[in-house]
Write a protein that holds these residues in place. Sequence first.
Motif, PDB file in Angstrom:
ATOM      1  N   ARG A 144       0.773  -0.942  -0.210  1.00  0.00           N
ATOM      2  CA  ARG A 144       0.206   0.155   0.185  1.00  0.00           C
ATOM      3  C   ARG A 144       0.823   1.168   0.643  1.00  0.00           C
ATOM      4  NH1 ARG A 144      -2.807  -2.925  -1.586  1.00  0.00           N
ATOM      5  NH2 ARG A 144      -4.948  -3.412  -1.376  1.00  0.00           N
ATOM      6  N   ARG A 145       2.073   1.026   0.100  1.00  0.00           N
ATOM      7  CA  ARG A 145       2.931   2.384   0.329  1.00  0.00           C
ATOM      8  C   ARG A 145       4.491   1.652   0.050  1.00  0.00           C
ATOM      9  NH1 ARG A 145       2.589   6.303   4.314  1.00  0.00           N
ATOM     10  NH2 ARG A 145       3.890   7.328   3.143  1.00  0.00           N
ATOM     11  N   LEU A 146       4.872   2.525  -1.549  1.00  0.00           N
ATOM     12  CA  LEU A 146       6.369   2.332  -2.196  1.00  0.00           C
ATOM     13  C   LEU A 146       7.809   2.900  -1.492  1.00  0.00           C
ATOM     14  CD1 LEU A 146       5.056   3.378  -6.088  1.00  0.00           C
ATOM     15  CD2 LEU A 146       4.929   1.315  -4.335  1.00  0.00           C
ATOM     16  N   ARG A 147       8.549   2.181  -0.937  1.00  0.00           N
ATOM     17  CA  ARG A 147      10.045   2.025  -0.927  1.00  0.00           C
ATOM     18  C   ARG A 147      10.654   1.657  -1.546  1.00  0.00           C
ATOM     19  NH1 ARG A 147       7.571  -1.834   2.589  1.00  0.00           N
ATOM     20  NH2 ARG A 147       9.103  -3.080   3.051  1.00  0.00           N
ATOM     21  N   PRO A 148      12.244   1.646  -1.333  1.00  0.00           N
ATOM     22  CA  PRO A 148      13.116   1.003  -2.161  1.00  0.00           C
ATOM     23  C   PRO A 148      12.816  -1.057  -1.381  1.00  0.00           C
ATOM     24  CG  PRO A 148      14.506   2.809  -1.309  1.00  0.00           C
ATOM     25  CD  PRO A 148      12.476   3.060  -1.222  1.00  0.00           C
TER      26      PRO A 148
END
Length: 337
Positions: A144-148
Amino acid sequence: MKAIIHRDHGGPDVLQLVDRDLPVPGPGEVRVRIAVSGINPTDLQARSGPARTKQFSEVTPHLDGAGVIDAVGAGVDRGRVGQRVWLYLVAAGRPTGTAAEYTVVPGELAVPLPDEAGFDVGAALGVPAMTAHRALTVAEDGPRRLRPGALDGAVVLAAGGAGAVGHAVIQLARWAGATVISTVSGPEKARLAAAAGAHHVVDYREGDPAAKIRRIAPDGVDLVAEVALGVNLALDLAVLRARGTIATYANEGGRPVELDVTRHLVLNTRLQFLVLYTAGPQVRAAAAEDVAAALRDGALPVGEEHGLPLTRFPLHRTADAHRAVESGTVGKVVVDM
């Protein structure tokens, strides 16, 4: 200050350059001296919409832009004065957008722009990058969230990777760890999609694109970010894995969408329609935070060498800028103050 306005709906000719008083920020608002205003297709739709949709007697268009905060209203930290920011959805439900030397916005719509990121980058975020974020965060099995690392092991198909949203899909998906495939309609757009960071680029007009994609992803694609659902749905289904997701943010070409219900049932397809206006404030806030993080990591560059050519116009030629978008100019059209 100089501003572009329109009082009636219609073609680019309704846009006028006028002088207006400097706006004063109210409680919770900031005033931004605009450096670059970004144009999206939705800005053209708002300008040309039917008369019954008219909300305000006068409108300054454009949702996105970038500049410097030069004044704040009550309740806003005065330390924000002088802060470089990028803006999103400024003209959504409001009569004043970014096609002006100054604009006033709620403080939360002005997101800090790192010193190493130019105003061009800031003006190209907003609708494209946040739409791309939404497309990449709606899968049943996805984040639901983006990050590396958030999309490690996932295969993302970015339809139309030479467009502004497709470009952002490629960049954000790659930043988050996905293997990125992009479909394009010719060699020049293939070059741009590759410059944006796509690992694989497939010309859907040549040979058997489904077979090419299946060779890259034998188990199927996890998520498709789709710009032309009616045109591409058959290809999407041919390459989608079971329980995969098609996230569609447009239907370019206007072809009616016909669903093979049985095939979707067998695949357990998730077909997600999306638009930022009704996505909800929490979704938009999360997108802005994650896009800002990618920006700080240097993952969202723009320009010809990064797959998103910029076509520039001065403020007094905003009507010509709109015509350029209408004519299908590849990349991002921006207006310089």
